[in-house]
Enzyme design. Structure first.
Site, PDB file in Angstrom:
ATOM      1  CG  MET A 149      33.548  33.715  40.639  1.00 35.55           C
ATOM      2  SD  MET A 149      34.717  32.384  40.857  1.00 35.55           S
ATOM      3  CE  MET A 149      36.235  33.275  40.904  1.00 35.55           C
ATOM      4  CG  LEU A 190      30.236  42.635  43.142  1.00 35.09           C
ATOM      5  CD1 LEU A 190      28.829  43.216  43.024  1.00 35.09           C
ATOM      6  CD2 LEU A 190      30.529  41.704  41.961  1.00 35.09           C
ATOM      7  N   GLY A 249      35.498  47.059  37.992  1.00 33.29           N
ATOM      8  CA  GLY A 249      35.475  46.240  36.779  1.00 33.29           C
ATOM      9  C   GLY A 249      34.125  45.552  36.630  1.00 33.29           C
ATOM     10  CG  HIS A 250      32.969  42.463  39.384  1.00 32.06           C
ATOM     11  ND1 HIS A 250      33.849  42.569  40.433  1.00 32.06           N
ATOM     12  CD2 HIS A 250      33.151  41.226  38.864  1.00 32.06           C
ATOM     13  CE1 HIS A 250      34.527  41.446  40.551  1.00 32.06           C
ATOM     14  NE2 HIS A 250      34.130  40.616  39.616  1.00 32.06           N
ATOM     15  CD  GLN A 272      35.683  29.863  38.131  1.00 30.14           C
ATOM     16  OE1 GLN A 272      34.506  29.772  37.799  1.00 30.14           O
ATOM     17  NE2 GLN A 272      36.385  30.966  37.874  1.00 30.14           N
ATOM     18  N   GLY A 314      34.275  40.564  31.150  1.00 27.34           N
ATOM     19  CA  GLY A 314      35.352  41.553  31.089  1.00 27.34           C
ATOM     20  C   GLY A 314      36.505  41.053  30.229  1.00 27.34           C
ATOM     21  CG  ASP A 359      39.977  35.368  32.479  1.00 30.10           C
ATOM     22  OD1 ASP A 359      40.625  34.920  31.509  1.00 30.10           O
ATOM     23  OD2 ASP A 359      39.738  34.710  33.495  1.00 30.10           O
ATOM     24  CG  MET A 419      40.095  47.986  38.740  1.00 25.02           C
ATOM     25  SD  MET A 419      38.803  48.779  39.666  1.00 25.02           S
ATOM     26  CE  MET A 419      39.385  50.456  39.619  1.00 25.02           C
TER      27      MET A 419
HETATM   28  O1  PAF Z   1      35.133  35.670  35.766  1.00 22.93           O
HETATM   29  C1  PAF Z   1      34.572  35.182  36.766  1.00 22.93           C
HETATM   30  O2  PAF Z   1      34.324  35.857  37.774  1.00 22.93           O
HETATM   31  C2  PAF Z   1      34.221  33.713  36.756  1.00 22.93           C
HETATM   32  O3  PAF Z   1      35.174  32.961  36.072  1.00 22.93           O
HETATM   33  C3  PAF Z   1      32.804  33.428  36.239  1.00 22.93           C
HETATM   34  C4  PAF Z   1      32.664  33.833  34.776  1.00 22.93           C
HETATM   35  C5  PAF Z   1      31.782  34.182  37.068  1.00 22.93           C
HETATM   36  C6  PAF Z   1      32.500  31.927  36.335  1.00 22.93           C
HETATM   37  O4  PAF Z   1      32.588  31.473  37.644  1.00 22.93           O
END
Ligand code: PAF
Length: 285
Positions: free
Chosen positions: A27, A30, A33-34, A58, A144, A147, A181
């Site tokens: 999302m 960044l 972690g990303h 979401q 990651g 979550d 993070m």
């Molecule tokens: O973990 C996230 O950033 C979001 O839940 C994802 C997997 C990109 C879905 O919108």
């Protein structure tokens, strides 16, 4: 790096590259972690695609959808420097239409833990990830472990819907003091930031107690007391010890179980989550 904003552009790109595609859905906003997901994908695949889409489905009505950090220019530069093949950053209209009717729901896994406090959250995640998987058609996709419930849900989705996609779980990246993070860490004041380490400290506290007892009720009671005494400003939402696969609570730790401690808590009104795989030493048997 190709910058793709429409489904048509993405499909045209996807047709050119054939196989060897690694996908990192995000999302945006960044952080390291990303970037660890992206680096892993770059190592393992000929082509890496990252998506940036703040998915409205979401977020609950009172959640931070409008406030969620949006830093596309900066993210784009970071990804360009890492050398990914394509960035997909669609508008909301590219992904959803007011006439949409399909909803993806996981009857059990979506309703546990975070799902019981954020109603509909994981169904919204499952829906957007399904749409993105259908567009990107990756060979591997990277999530990651921070979550952890989300990662398990995606693994279940891929298995039940027969997607030929390998889900790769990547370990949580932490700040030097242990805080996981997260894009939401940016909401915290310096005082809140100092308190936020409470989540990881509580998980570590549980791990340190494991050699003394196998009863998770005892571990959780002591860990709650530790959290309240050491970090009085942190508001616990849940603390649990679960089986890594089913995410159901476990009562007894054993060396054959795969226990993971999960925590969610509010710091200055910001909801943070973390988790830790627990090691059960032989002398705890
Ligand atoms: O973990 C996230 O950033 C979001 O839940 C994802 C997997 C990109 C879905 O919108």
């Amino acid at each position: 790096m190709e910058f793709l904003q429409t489904k048509a552009e993405l499909r045209a790109w996807r047709q050119k590259v054939k196989d060897g595609v690694g996908f990192v859905p995000t999302m945006g906003a960044l952080h390291e972690g990303h970037l660890s997901l992206v680096r892993r994908s770059l190592e393992e695949n000929a082509w890496t695609v990252v998506s940036i889409f703040v998915n409205p489905r979401q977020f609950g009505a009172n959640e931070d959808y409008h406030r969620y950090p949006r830093t596309l220019d900066r993210d784009r530069r970071l990804l360009e420097n890492l050398g990914i093949a394509a960035l997909f950053a669609p508008s909301e209209e590219e992904i959803y239409s007011p006439e949409d009717e399909v909803w993806i729901s996981l009857t059990r896994l979506s309703r546990l833990w975070c799902g019981s406090y954020r109603l509909g959250h994981f169904d919204g995640v499952a829906l957007v990830v399904t749409k993105l998987f259908n567009l990107v058609a990756p060979n591997r996709a990277y999530f990651g472990e921070k979550d952890f419930q989300q990662a398990r849900i995606i693994e279940k989705l891929v298995s039940e819907l027969f997607y030929p996609i390998e889900i790769v779980r990547v370990p949580t990246v932490r700040e030097p003091d242990g805080l996981a993070m997260s894009s939401r860490n940016t909401y915290l004041s310096p005082r809140g930031r100092a308190q936020a380490v409470a989540l990881y400290k509580t998980l570590q506290y549980i791990q340190a107690l494991v050699p003394k007892t196998r009863l998770t009720a005892d571990l959780l009671r002591e860990a709650r007391t530790y959290l309240i005494e050491r970090f009085p400003e942190v508001k616990l939402e849940y603390l649990a010890i679960v089986d890594e696969y089913s995410l159901e609570p476990i009562e007894h730790l054993s060396q054959t179980s795969q226990p993971r401690a999960l925590i969610a808590a509010y710091v200055e009104g910001v909801r943070l989550i973390d988790n830790l795989s627990l090691t059960v030493p032989p002398d705890a048997e």
